[in-house]
Design an enzyme around this catalytic site. Structure first.
Site, PDB file in Angstrom:
ATOM      1  N   GLY A 127       0.834  -1.210   0.000  1.00 28.42           N
ATOM      2  CA  GLY A 127       0.000   0.000   0.000  1.00 28.42           C
ATOM      3  C   GLY A 127       0.860   1.248   0.000  1.00 28.42           C
ATOM      4  O   GLY A 127       0.586   2.227   0.693  1.00 28.42           O
ATOM      5  N   ALA A 128       1.918   1.214  -0.835  1.00 25.40           N
ATOM      6  CA  ALA A 128       2.892   2.324  -0.851  1.00 25.40           C
ATOM      7  C   ALA A 128       2.542   3.402  -1.866  1.00 25.40           C
ATOM      8  O   ALA A 128       3.280   4.369  -2.012  1.00 25.40           O
ATOM      9  CB  ALA A 128       4.287   1.769  -1.147  1.00 25.40           C
TER      10      ALA A 128
ATOM     11  N   ALA B 144       0.037   5.517  -1.777  1.00 29.56           N
ATOM     12  CA  ALA B 144      -0.712   6.661  -1.235  1.00 29.56           C
ATOM     13  C   ALA B 144      -0.567   6.694   0.277  1.00 29.56           C
ATOM     14  O   ALA B 144      -0.028   5.764   0.886  1.00 29.56           O
ATOM     15  CB  ALA B 144      -2.202   6.536  -1.605  1.00 29.56           C
TER      16      ALA B 144
ATOM     17  N   ARG C 254      -1.629  -1.561  -6.121  1.00 26.73           N
ATOM     18  CA  ARG C 254      -2.225  -1.881  -7.423  1.00 26.73           C
ATOM     19  C   ARG C 254      -1.938  -0.793  -8.451  1.00 26.73           C
ATOM     20  O   ARG C 254      -1.772  -1.081  -9.631  1.00 26.73           O
ATOM     21  CB  ARG C 254      -3.747  -2.049  -7.258  1.00 26.73           C
ATOM     22  CG  ARG C 254      -4.131  -3.280  -6.458  1.00 26.73           C
ATOM     23  CD  ARG C 254      -5.564  -3.227  -6.015  1.00 26.73           C
ATOM     24  NE  ARG C 254      -5.808  -2.067  -5.169  1.00 26.73           N
ATOM     25  CZ  ARG C 254      -6.975  -1.739  -4.646  1.00 26.73           C
ATOM     26  NH1 ARG C 254      -8.028  -2.487  -4.899  1.00 26.73           N
ATOM     27  NH2 ARG C 254      -7.112  -0.672  -3.884  1.00 26.73           N
ATOM     28  N   ARG C 255      -1.856   0.482  -8.033  1.00 24.16           N
ATOM     29  CA  ARG C 255      -1.687   1.581  -9.001  1.00 24.16           C
ATOM     30  C   ARG C 255      -0.215   1.809  -9.322  1.00 24.16           C
ATOM     31  O   ARG C 255       0.514   2.472  -8.564  1.00 24.16           O
ATOM     32  CB  ARG C 255      -2.331   2.857  -8.447  1.00 24.16           C
ATOM     33  CG  ARG C 255      -3.858   2.811  -8.444  1.00 24.16           C
ATOM     34  CD  ARG C 255      -4.457   3.985  -7.714  1.00 24.16           C
ATOM     35  NE  ARG C 255      -4.167   3.953  -6.288  1.00 24.16           N
ATOM     36  CZ  ARG C 255      -4.458   4.936  -5.431  1.00 24.16           C
ATOM     37  NH1 ARG C 255      -5.034   6.034  -5.873  1.00 24.16           N
ATOM     38  NH2 ARG C 255      -4.177   4.817  -4.153  1.00 24.16           N
TER      39      ARG C 255
ATOM     40  N   SER D 196      -5.298  -0.268  13.936  1.00 29.27           N
ATOM     41  CA  SER D 196      -6.052   0.986  14.025  1.00 29.27           C
ATOM     42  C   SER D 196      -6.656   1.102  15.418  1.00 29.27           C
ATOM     43  O   SER D 196      -6.913   0.085  16.079  1.00 29.27           O
ATOM     44  CB  SER D 196      -7.187   0.993  13.003  1.00 29.27           C
ATOM     45  OG  SER D 196      -8.038   2.099  13.231  1.00 29.27           O
TER      46      SER D 196
ATOM     47  N   TYR E 153     -15.370  -2.826   9.347  1.00 28.16           N
ATOM     48  CA  TYR E 153     -14.003  -2.288   9.305  1.00 28.16           C
ATOM     49  C   TYR E 153     -13.330  -2.486  10.664  1.00 28.16           C
ATOM     50  O   TYR E 153     -12.185  -2.946  10.739  1.00 28.16           O
ATOM     51  CB  TYR E 153     -13.999  -0.804   8.912  1.00 28.16           C
ATOM     52  CG  TYR E 153     -12.600  -0.221   8.977  1.00 28.16           C
ATOM     53  CD1 TYR E 153     -11.645  -0.574   8.022  1.00 28.16           C
ATOM     54  CD2 TYR E 153     -12.216   0.632  10.011  1.00 28.16           C
ATOM     55  CE1 TYR E 153     -10.347  -0.072   8.103  1.00 28.16           C
ATOM     56  CE2 TYR E 153     -10.930   1.141  10.090  1.00 28.16           C
ATOM     57  CZ  TYR E 153      -9.997   0.785   9.132  1.00 28.16           C
ATOM     58  OH  TYR E 153      -8.706   1.272   9.216  1.00 28.16           O
TER      59      TYR E 153
ATOM     60  N   LYS F 297      -9.922  -4.688  11.801  1.00 29.48           N
ATOM     61  CA  LYS F 297      -8.743  -4.160  12.493  1.00 29.48           C
ATOM     62  C   LYS F 297      -8.540  -4.852  13.848  1.00 29.48           C
ATOM     63  O   LYS F 297      -7.414  -4.960  14.316  1.00 29.48           O
ATOM     64  CB  LYS F 297      -8.866  -2.644  12.639  1.00 29.48           C
ATOM     65  CG  LYS F 297      -8.671  -1.924  11.295  1.00 29.48           C
ATOM     66  CD  LYS F 297      -7.267  -2.196  10.751  1.00 29.48           C
ATOM     67  CE  LYS F 297      -7.012  -1.627   9.389  1.00 29.48           C
ATOM     68  NZ  LYS F 297      -5.636  -1.828   8.914  1.00 29.48           N
TER      69      LYS F 297
ATOM     70  N   VAL G 288      -6.418   9.715  10.496  1.00 30.90           N
ATOM     71  CA  VAL G 288      -5.284  10.201   9.709  1.00 30.90           C
ATOM     72  C   VAL G 288      -5.856  10.670   8.378  1.00 30.90           C
ATOM     73  O   VAL G 288      -6.544   9.881   7.694  1.00 30.90           O
ATOM     74  CB  VAL G 288      -4.262   9.075   9.435  1.00 30.90           C
ATOM     75  CG1 VAL G 288      -3.007   9.640   8.775  1.00 30.90           C
ATOM     76  CG2 VAL G 288      -3.918   8.303  10.700  1.00 30.90           C
TER      77      VAL G 288
HETATM   78  P1  NDP Z   1      -4.970   5.285   1.667  1.00 29.26           P
HETATM   79  O1  NDP Z   1      -6.271   4.995   1.014  1.00 29.26           O
HETATM   80  O2  NDP Z   1      -4.405   6.651   1.548  1.00 29.26           O
HETATM   81  O3  NDP Z   1      -3.875   4.221   1.192  1.00 29.26           O
HETATM   82  C1  NDP Z   1      -4.195   2.845   1.167  1.00 29.26           C
HETATM   83  C2  NDP Z   1      -3.097   2.107   0.429  1.00 29.26           C
HETATM   84  O4  NDP Z   1      -3.426   0.711   0.432  1.00 29.26           O
HETATM   85  C3  NDP Z   1      -2.969   2.546  -0.995  1.00 29.26           C
HETATM   86  O5  NDP Z   1      -1.609   2.598  -1.342  1.00 29.26           O
HETATM   87  C4  NDP Z   1      -3.679   1.455  -1.773  1.00 29.26           C
HETATM   88  O6  NDP Z   1      -3.050   1.314  -3.047  1.00 29.26           O
HETATM   89  C5  NDP Z   1      -3.373   0.243  -0.904  1.00 29.26           C
HETATM   90  N1  NDP Z   1      -4.295  -0.851  -1.127  1.00 29.26           N
HETATM   91  C6  NDP Z   1      -5.627  -0.884  -0.878  1.00 29.26           C
HETATM   92  N2  NDP Z   1      -6.131  -2.054  -1.263  1.00 29.26           N
HETATM   93  C7  NDP Z   1      -5.094  -2.785  -1.756  1.00 29.26           C
HETATM   94  C8  NDP Z   1      -4.987  -4.075  -2.325  1.00 29.26           C
HETATM   95  N3  NDP Z   1      -6.054  -4.880  -2.468  1.00 29.26           N
HETATM   96  N4  NDP Z   1      -3.763  -4.502  -2.725  1.00 29.26           N
HETATM   97  C9  NDP Z   1      -2.689  -3.709  -2.595  1.00 29.26           C
HETATM   98  N5  NDP Z   1      -2.723  -2.483  -2.077  1.00 29.26           N
HETATM   99  C10 NDP Z   1      -3.924  -2.026  -1.669  1.00 29.26           C
HETATM  100  O7  NDP Z   1      -5.193   4.908   3.214  1.00 29.26           O
HETATM  101  P2  NDP Z   1      -4.206   5.004   4.474  1.00 29.26           P
HETATM  102  O8  NDP Z   1      -2.836   5.307   4.048  1.00 29.26           O
HETATM  103  O9  NDP Z   1      -4.836   5.877   5.467  1.00 29.26           O
HETATM  104  O10 NDP Z   1      -4.310   3.511   5.015  1.00 29.26           O
HETATM  105  C11 NDP Z   1      -3.183   2.673   5.167  1.00 29.26           C
HETATM  106  C12 NDP Z   1      -3.452   1.696   6.298  1.00 29.26           C
HETATM  107  O11 NDP Z   1      -3.595   2.427   7.515  1.00 29.26           O
HETATM  108  C13 NDP Z   1      -4.722   0.870   6.137  1.00 29.26           C
HETATM  109  O12 NDP Z   1      -4.446  -0.448   6.581  1.00 29.26           O
HETATM  110  C14 NDP Z   1      -5.712   1.561   7.073  1.00 29.26           C
HETATM  111  O13 NDP Z   1      -6.704   0.689   7.520  1.00 29.26           O
HETATM  112  C15 NDP Z   1      -4.767   1.986   8.185  1.00 29.26           C
HETATM  113  N6  NDP Z   1      -5.258   3.063   9.023  1.00 29.26           N
HETATM  114  C16 NDP Z   1      -5.678   4.255   8.479  1.00 29.26           C
HETATM  115  C17 NDP Z   1      -6.140   5.267   9.284  1.00 29.26           C
HETATM  116  C18 NDP Z   1      -6.683   6.535   8.740  1.00 29.26           C
HETATM  117  O14 NDP Z   1      -7.421   7.253   9.469  1.00 29.26           O
HETATM  118  N7  NDP Z   1      -6.355   6.937   7.508  1.00 29.26           N
HETATM  119  C19 NDP Z   1      -6.162   5.112  10.743  1.00 29.26           C
HETATM  120  C20 NDP Z   1      -5.741   3.817  11.210  1.00 29.26           C
HETATM  121  C21 NDP Z   1      -5.270   2.854  10.382  1.00 29.26           C
HETATM  122  P3  NDP Z   1      -3.764   0.951  -4.429  1.00 29.26           P
HETATM  123  O15 NDP Z   1      -5.143   1.531  -4.387  1.00 29.26           O
HETATM  124  O16 NDP Z   1      -2.859   1.597  -5.440  1.00 29.26           O
HETATM  125  O17 NDP Z   1      -3.733  -0.532  -4.488  1.00 29.26           O
HETATM  126  C1  8X3 Z   2      -9.020   4.418  10.559  1.00 32.27           C
HETATM  127  C2  8X3 Z   2      -9.467   5.278  11.688  1.00 32.27           C
HETATM  128  O1  8X3 Z   2     -11.527   5.918  13.074  1.00 32.27           O
HETATM  129  O2  8X3 Z   2     -11.660   6.208  10.647  1.00 32.27           O
HETATM  130  O3  8X3 Z   2      -8.663   3.157  10.994  1.00 32.27           O
HETATM  131  O4  8X3 Z   2     -11.731   4.013  11.626  1.00 32.27           O
HETATM  132  S1  8X3 Z   2     -11.169   5.338  11.760  1.00 32.27           S
END
Ligand code: NDP
Ligand code: 8X3
Length: 259
Positions: free
Chosen positions: A15-16, A18, A40-41, A146, A159, A163, A192
């Site tokens: 998930g690098a 974004a 994926r992107r 999370s 969700y 987690k 976040v």
């Molecule tokens: P983003 O949507 O900004 O990034 C998510 C990343 O995960 C993207 O790079 C996306 O890439 C990748 N991804 C999603 N599905 C897949 C898949 N099937 N295969 C490969 N890559 C995948 O979200 P965040 O950076 O915020 O989230 C990252 C992690 O942090 C997640 O596990 C999320 O649950 C966790 N998290 C987020 C919080 C928040 O408030 N944002 C708080 C707590 C935890 P692509 O689409 O290119 O595949």
């Molecule tokens: C992401 C944080 O509170 O939107 O894990 O579920 S929350």
């Protein structure tokens, strides 16, 4: 104190493309690491790779990967070029939320996407990477949990459950690795601001922006900082869990929106 130097180490981030994953790539880059990036992107990954190289990464190798695809995970990670195969740090970060609805009216497609990504994808990647760490006698698995895994909120049961599962998997992995030098850390943030909420609401940017309305959320960089800190502790120190929120958030249910 002898911190863990990362120069030349292979850091694999799922998930690098974004958010937290991209910020983590850029935070590790100045340490002189070799970055293995997956999502994926492909185009987004290339942009992160170019920035990481500018910021000091020793090398970057990007792989297009959907972590839900078990055979692709096994193939891609099983067929890495030899110079990329010995992963030192896994940041098991790829994940997403879909929808915010009552459990009894929620979309089953949304549920499956979350469970397939956040639980099964997490497991597939760990299963493919951890045996090599054990064989080499070194490694660190850093999982994105999370605060949602600690305290469920209304309309988010699936969700949050995914987690909570990540948290249990992480704790179990730490138990199963006891007696090896391999470290296991869970990073458990509150809100976040990344692409997370836009993805959750299927592209509805206005609804996504409302999630952070009136409060100051954490940034991807804040989380990357915590991940880098955990990864650079001395080799005998295992950071089990880092739970962090913005100063405007006490837990998943209590958010101060004063601004
Ligand atoms: P983003 O949507 O900004 O990034 C998510 C990343 O995960 C993207 O790079 C996306 O890439 C990748 N991804 C999603 N599905 C897949 C898949 N099937 N295969 C490969 N890559 C995948 O979200 P965040 O950076 O915020 O989230 C990252 C992690 O942090 C997640 O596990 C999320 O649950 C966790 N998290 C987020 C919080 C928040 O408030 N944002 C708080 C707590 C935890 P692509 O689409 O290119 O595949
Ligand atoms: C992401 C944080 O509170 O939107 O894990 O579920 S929350």
């Amino acid at each position: 104190m002898k911190t863990m130097g990362l120069k030349g180490k292979i850091v694999f981030i799922t998930g690098a493309s974004a958010g937290i994953g991209a910020a983590t790539a850029l935070a590790f880059a100045p340490e002189g690491v070799r970055l293995l990036l997956a999502a994926r992107r492909a185009q987004k990954l290339e942009e992160v790779a170019a920035s990481a190289l500018k910021q000091g990464a020793a090398a970057v190798h990007s792989v297009g990967l959907d972590v839900r695809d078990r055979s692709a995970v096994q193939r891609v990670l099983g067929e890495l070029p030899p110079e990329w195969a010995d992963i030192d740090v896994l940041v098991n970060n790829a994940g997403l939320s879909r929808g915010m609805e009552k459990l009894y009216t929620g979309s089953i497609e949304d549920w499956e996407e979350m469970i397939d990504t956040n639980v099964k994808g997490l497991l597939y990647v760990a299963r493919a990477v951890v045996p090599g760490m054990v064989a080499r006698g070194r490694g660190h698995i850093i999982t994105l949990g999370s605060m949602a895994g600690e305290l469920v909120y209304p309309n988010g049961a699936v969700y949050c459950a995914s987690k909570a599962a990540a948290r249990t998997i992480n704790d179990g992995l730490r138990e199963d690795l006891l007696g090896t030098p391999v470290r296991v850390t869970s990073i458990d943030p509150g809100l976040v601001e990344t692409e997370f909420s836009v993805v959750r609401f299927h592209g509805d940017k206005e609804r996504a922006a409302n999630v952070y309305k009136g409060m100051v959320p954490l940034t991807g960089e804040d989380i990357a900082d915590a991940i880098l800190w955990a990864a650079t502790r001395p080799a005998h120190v295992n950071i089990a869990r880092i739970s962090l929120t913005s100063v405007n958030q006490a837990n998943t249910l209590l958010i101060h929106r004063g601004a």
